[in-house]
Design a protein around this motif. Sequence first.
Motif, PDB file in Angstrom:
ATOM      1  N   ASN A  45       0.900  -1.161  -0.030  1.00  0.00           N
ATOM      2  CA  ASN A  45       0.016  -0.063  -0.151  1.00  0.00           C
ATOM      3  C   ASN A  45       0.861   1.353   0.022  1.00  0.00           C
ATOM      4  N   PRO A  46       1.724   1.452  -1.035  1.00  0.00           N
ATOM      5  CA  PRO A  46       2.483   2.701  -0.981  1.00  0.00           C
ATOM      6  C   PRO A  46       1.852   3.858  -1.064  1.00  0.00           C
ATOM      7  N   SER A  47       2.500   4.840  -0.275  1.00  0.00           N
ATOM      8  CA  SER A  47       2.197   6.213  -0.327  1.00  0.00           C
ATOM      9  C   SER A  47       2.875   7.082  -1.327  1.00  0.00           C
ATOM     10  N   LYS A  48       4.092   6.735  -1.641  1.00  0.00           N
ATOM     11  CA  LYS A  48       4.868   7.420  -2.725  1.00  0.00           C
ATOM     12  C   LYS A  48       5.420   6.626  -3.757  1.00  0.00           C
ATOM     13  N   TYR A  67      -3.332   2.120  -6.910  1.00  0.00           N
ATOM     14  CA  TYR A  67      -3.082   2.569  -5.744  1.00  0.00           C
ATOM     15  C   TYR A  67      -3.682   3.865  -5.093  1.00  0.00           C
ATOM     16  N   SER A  69      -4.531   5.490  -2.690  1.00  0.00           N
ATOM     17  CA  SER A  69      -4.066   6.430  -1.606  1.00  0.00           C
ATOM     18  C   SER A  69      -2.519   7.090  -1.776  1.00  0.00           C
ATOM     19  N   ALA A  70      -2.046   6.651  -3.063  1.00  0.00           N
ATOM     20  CA  ALA A  70      -0.559   6.892  -3.270  1.00  0.00           C
ATOM     21  C   ALA A  70      -0.640   8.196  -4.169  1.00  0.00           C
ATOM     22  N   LYS A  71       0.740   8.980  -4.191  1.00  0.00           N
ATOM     23  CA  LYS A  71       1.016  10.050  -4.852  1.00  0.00           C
ATOM     24  C   LYS A  71       1.864   9.398  -5.888  1.00  0.00           C
ATOM     25  N   ARG A  97      -2.742  14.135  -7.447  1.00  0.00           N
ATOM     26  CA  ARG A  97      -2.330  12.605  -7.378  1.00  0.00           C
ATOM     27  C   ARG A  97      -1.069  12.431  -7.932  1.00  0.00           C
ATOM     28  N   TYR A 115      10.501   6.881  -1.263  1.00  0.00           N
ATOM     29  CA  TYR A 115       9.461   6.263  -2.109  1.00  0.00           C
ATOM     30  C   TYR A 115       9.149   4.970  -1.645  1.00  0.00           C
ATOM     31  N   ASP A 116       8.010   4.405  -1.576  1.00  0.00           N
ATOM     32  CA  ASP A 116       7.786   3.041  -1.345  1.00  0.00           C
ATOM     33  C   ASP A 116       7.998   2.190  -2.563  1.00  0.00           C
TER      34      ASP A 116
END
Length: 207
Positions: A45-48, A67, A69-71, A97, A115-116
């Motif tokens: 569940n990456p955020s970036k 994803y 919820s990610a940017k 986004r 970054y994830d």
Amino acid sequence: MGLYRKFVNQTRKPEGTMGKMMVNGMNSGHAKMADWGMSHLPEMNPSKILEVGCGGGRNAGELAKKYPSAKVTAIDYSEVSVAKTTEYNKEMISAGRISVKKGDVSNLSLPVDTYDLATAFETIYFWPGLENCFAEVCRVLKTGGAFMIVNESDGTDETSLKYEKIIDGMKCYTIEQIEAALKAAGFSSVTSDHYDGKPWIAAVAVK
């Protein structure tokens, strides 16, 4: 240099009118391969997210959809690709986004451990010094972050090796060469897959 050779050389760094023609075909031409590649992304569940070598922009958009919820930060060293990616993802950009930047993977002007997930679709053929560029990606990933590479060529197929001879600066790599460069660049583990019946390859490395 003949017209055909001039056109296929636009795969390296799209520029001018021919470059616009090239990126216009990238999204549809690489869609099936890119979707196959994305099926190899680990459960996360990456955020970036960092999309390196964003080309026509489709993959940045698909990552943002996958994803929610990610940017996503999409970079390319071609101004034509940056413009096309911006146009393609204008709604996602307006929503905050996706951001699109001009950048060079050999010297990423991005913060460490940020970054994830990072992705590279059909682009490492043109990276100057594979291990150094992989180390740059590793530097901006968080510990435990993943880096996925997807290529149409497995480094041995006749078609790609033919293009390698006529496209300046192009180098097709085998999965073994990619895995070795990733580990030398600081990634702790690498898994890979080869599409059945085509020379497509996907590799996922973990920092």
